[in-house]
Scaffold this active site. Structure first.
Site, PDB file in Angstrom:
ATOM      1  N   TYR A  19      32.589  45.883  19.780  1.00  0.00           N
ATOM      2  CA  TYR A  19      33.793  45.507  19.041  1.00  0.00           C
ATOM      3  C   TYR A  19      34.013  46.353  17.786  1.00  0.00           C
ATOM      4  O   TYR A  19      34.204  45.826  16.691  1.00  0.00           O
ATOM      5  CB  TYR A  19      33.733  44.009  18.672  1.00  0.00           C
ATOM      6  CG  TYR A  19      33.294  43.132  19.814  1.00  0.00           C
ATOM      7  CD1 TYR A  19      34.094  42.983  20.952  1.00  0.00           C
ATOM      8  CD2 TYR A  19      32.067  42.476  19.789  1.00  0.00           C
ATOM      9  CE1 TYR A  19      33.692  42.204  22.017  1.00  0.00           C
ATOM     10  CE2 TYR A  19      31.658  41.699  20.853  1.00  0.00           C
ATOM     11  CZ  TYR A  19      32.465  41.561  21.963  1.00  0.00           C
ATOM     12  OH  TYR A  19      32.057  40.793  23.008  1.00  0.00           O
ATOM     13  N   TYR A 146      35.096  31.244  24.982  1.00  0.00           N
ATOM     14  CA  TYR A 146      34.698  32.652  25.171  1.00  0.00           C
ATOM     15  C   TYR A 146      33.881  32.764  26.450  1.00  0.00           C
ATOM     16  O   TYR A 146      32.930  32.006  26.644  1.00  0.00           O
ATOM     17  CB  TYR A 146      33.875  33.174  23.975  1.00  0.00           C
ATOM     18  CG  TYR A 146      33.385  34.585  24.235  1.00  0.00           C
ATOM     19  CD1 TYR A 146      34.251  35.670  24.096  1.00  0.00           C
ATOM     20  CD2 TYR A 146      32.091  34.821  24.688  1.00  0.00           C
ATOM     21  CE1 TYR A 146      33.831  36.953  24.394  1.00  0.00           C
ATOM     22  CE2 TYR A 146      31.663  36.111  24.983  1.00  0.00           C
ATOM     23  CZ  TYR A 146      32.541  37.167  24.835  1.00  0.00           C
ATOM     24  OH  TYR A 146      32.119  38.439  25.145  1.00  0.00           O
ATOM     25  N   ASP A 247      29.955  27.423  31.993  1.00  0.00           N
ATOM     26  CA  ASP A 247      29.419  28.679  31.468  1.00  0.00           C
ATOM     27  C   ASP A 247      28.289  28.338  30.490  1.00  0.00           C
ATOM     28  O   ASP A 247      28.540  28.015  29.331  1.00  0.00           O
ATOM     29  CB  ASP A 247      30.558  29.442  30.776  1.00  0.00           C
ATOM     30  CG  ASP A 247      30.079  30.728  30.118  1.00  0.00           C
ATOM     31  OD1 ASP A 247      28.860  30.954  30.073  1.00  0.00           O
ATOM     32  OD2 ASP A 247      30.938  31.502  29.639  1.00  0.00           O
ATOM     33  N   LYS A 276      22.186  35.746  29.390  1.00  0.00           N
ATOM     34  CA  LYS A 276      21.545  35.888  28.073  1.00  0.00           C
ATOM     35  C   LYS A 276      20.037  35.596  28.074  1.00  0.00           C
ATOM     36  O   LYS A 276      19.267  36.484  28.376  1.00  0.00           O
ATOM     37  CB  LYS A 276      22.312  35.054  27.047  1.00  0.00           C
ATOM     38  CG  LYS A 276      23.656  35.719  26.724  1.00  0.00           C
ATOM     39  CD  LYS A 276      24.258  35.259  25.427  1.00  0.00           C
ATOM     40  CE  LYS A 276      25.355  36.181  24.978  1.00  0.00           C
ATOM     41  NZ  LYS A 276      26.713  35.684  25.154  1.00  0.00           N
TER      42      LYS A 276
END
Ligand SMILES: *Cc1c(COP(=O)(O)O)cnc(C)c1O
Length: 424
Positions: A19, A146, A247, A276
């Protein structure tokens, strides 16, 4: 031609970080190595890690059990195409995942990152309906969510405030319910579900699936919501026979105090995405898990296939370290560690609510969030924190902590004190 400049200069001029822009690069620190919860920079500075490298390194860095598993696998085989081959570590991992998730979840698709796990889950849901002879293409999700940075995932991230605003016009449009307002510990307000309830009933014939982050909305705002909300979502999905995708890429593997965040609501998803910390933060790997029933229906379509197959699907090194991660978790020491972190956060952070600059404090498991009234000067705060020997990466109005579970008591104390000092 090989470019001869310092490492730092090279990084600044030629490498993109997450980003960021190439012309106004983010300040980056050269890391040398890490051990436990301590990050060691090239310049000799030691930093206590408050981020677990974005939710992932739950057992800390340079963990001997995780190291050993990779070294052992390295001598056997590092990679093999999963099309036409299988191997012990993938079989063991999928068996492990079936074992630690609800009984109903039985078919596993391994991929290489969280975003890809989301793409796979969405494709599964679309194909499920296609196989049933229905063309459903809408996804119902939440504002402030997200789910990753690839196109499908971006299309279900918050449409206004998300970092994907730039791409909005290129994305498929989906349906967004208001994000839950009722906090984790508050008395359940049944009006909180109204927006979701209205949208699911209004669009019930177009919606293929619901996707959301259970209990904690992560990168979209670090919101921690009431378990009854998720329970209602699950009930409504059942009522309208719409698939529920959870998620758990950020929340999975103990972070919220339960092995999976959906356990707070005692519900079971139709499709579950993991990533993750699946490998203890060692390697990139994700898993999308669904029921035998859904997998069978998906396989009943014209082609008889689920059309996805990343090159690094089921990578043996990643699978072996994921198995080692689950082995450590199965010893159950993480529960006490996460509880200790949670209690310490509660004791030290909750009193900060009296400071003028602070709007809200949110804590669950090994997650601590401080929301300020105004936007944070990230660079300034980060410099201050680094001078105090800690690594935390604030964004917008949020300073959030999610240290490795193995952080030592005295390290946790330093971490928290440096945050408190920010507001003194
Ligand atoms: C990080 C994250 C993703 C994306 O995972 P990547 O591995 O970065 O692609 C998806 N969903 C949630 C909730 C996440 O926190």
């Amino acid at each position: 031609m090989f470019i001869k400049i310092t490492k730092k200069k090279f990084d600044k001029n030629y490498i993109w970080h997450p980003y960021t822009s190439i012309t106004k690069p983010l300040k980056c620190y050269l890391i040398k190595n890490a051990k436990g919860a301590i990050l060691k920079l090239k310049n000799g500075t030691n930093l206590i890690d408050g981020m677990s490298s974005w939710w992932s390194c739950i057992h800390g860095y340079n963990n001997s059990i995780l190291n050993k598993s990779i070294k052992k696998q390295l001598k056997k085989i590092s990679h093999i195409m999963f099309g036409g081959f299988t191997h012990k570590e993938a079989i063991k991992l999928c068996n492990n995942l079936i074992n630690i998730t609800p009984k109903k979840l039985k078919c596993v698709f391994l991929a290489d990152s969280g975003s890809v796990a989301i793409e796979i889950a969405l494709k599964m849901a679309l194909q499920y309906w296609q196989s049933k002879g229905e063309y459903r293409k809408k996804v119902l999700t939440l504002k402030q969510g997200y789910h990753g940075d690839t196109f499908g995932a971006m299309s279900v991230c918050d449409p206004e405030n998300s970092m994907h605003n730039i791409y909005k016009k290129y994305l498929t449009t989906h349906i967004f319910a208001e994000s839950p307002k009722c906090k984790f510990n508050n008395i359940w307000d049944k009006n909180d579900i109204n927006s979701f309830k209205y949208l699911i009933s209004k669009h019930s014939k177009e919606i293929a699936c619901v996707i959301l982050e259970p209990i904690v909305q992560g990168a979209g705002g670090m919101k921690i919501y009431n378990p009854n909300y998720l329970k209602k979502v699950s009930e409504l999905c059942k009522k309208y026979k719409i698939l529920l995708i959870l998620d758990e890429i950020a929340t999975g593997f103990g972070r919220t105090g339960k092995l999976f965040a959906f356990e707070h609501s005692k519900i079971i998803p139709d499709i579950l995405c993991l990533g993750k910390s699946l490998t203890g933060g060692y390697m990139t790997l994700s898993a999308t898990i669904t029921t035998k029933k859904i997998a069978n229906i998906i396989s009943n379509n014209k082609s008889g296939c689920f059309m996805h197959g990343p090159t690094f699907m089921g990578n043996p090194l990643a699978c072996s370290v994921a198995n080692a991660n689950i082995k450590i978790l199965n010893k159950n020491k993480w529960k006490k560690k996460v509880k200790y972190i949670e209690n310490y956060f509660k004791k030290k952070l909750i009193p900060l609510i009296n400071y003028d600059k602070i709007l809200d404090i949110r804590i669950l498991g090994a997650i601590g969030v401080i929301e300020t009234f105004n936007f944070i000067d990230t660079n300034k705060i980060q410099r201050f924190l680094i001078n105090n020997g800690v690594w935390v990466k604030p964004f917008r109005k949020l300073i959030y902590l999610m240290p490795p579970f193995i952080i030592k008591k005295k390290e946790l104390k330093i971490l928290i004190n440096s945050i408190i000092n920010l507001f003194k």
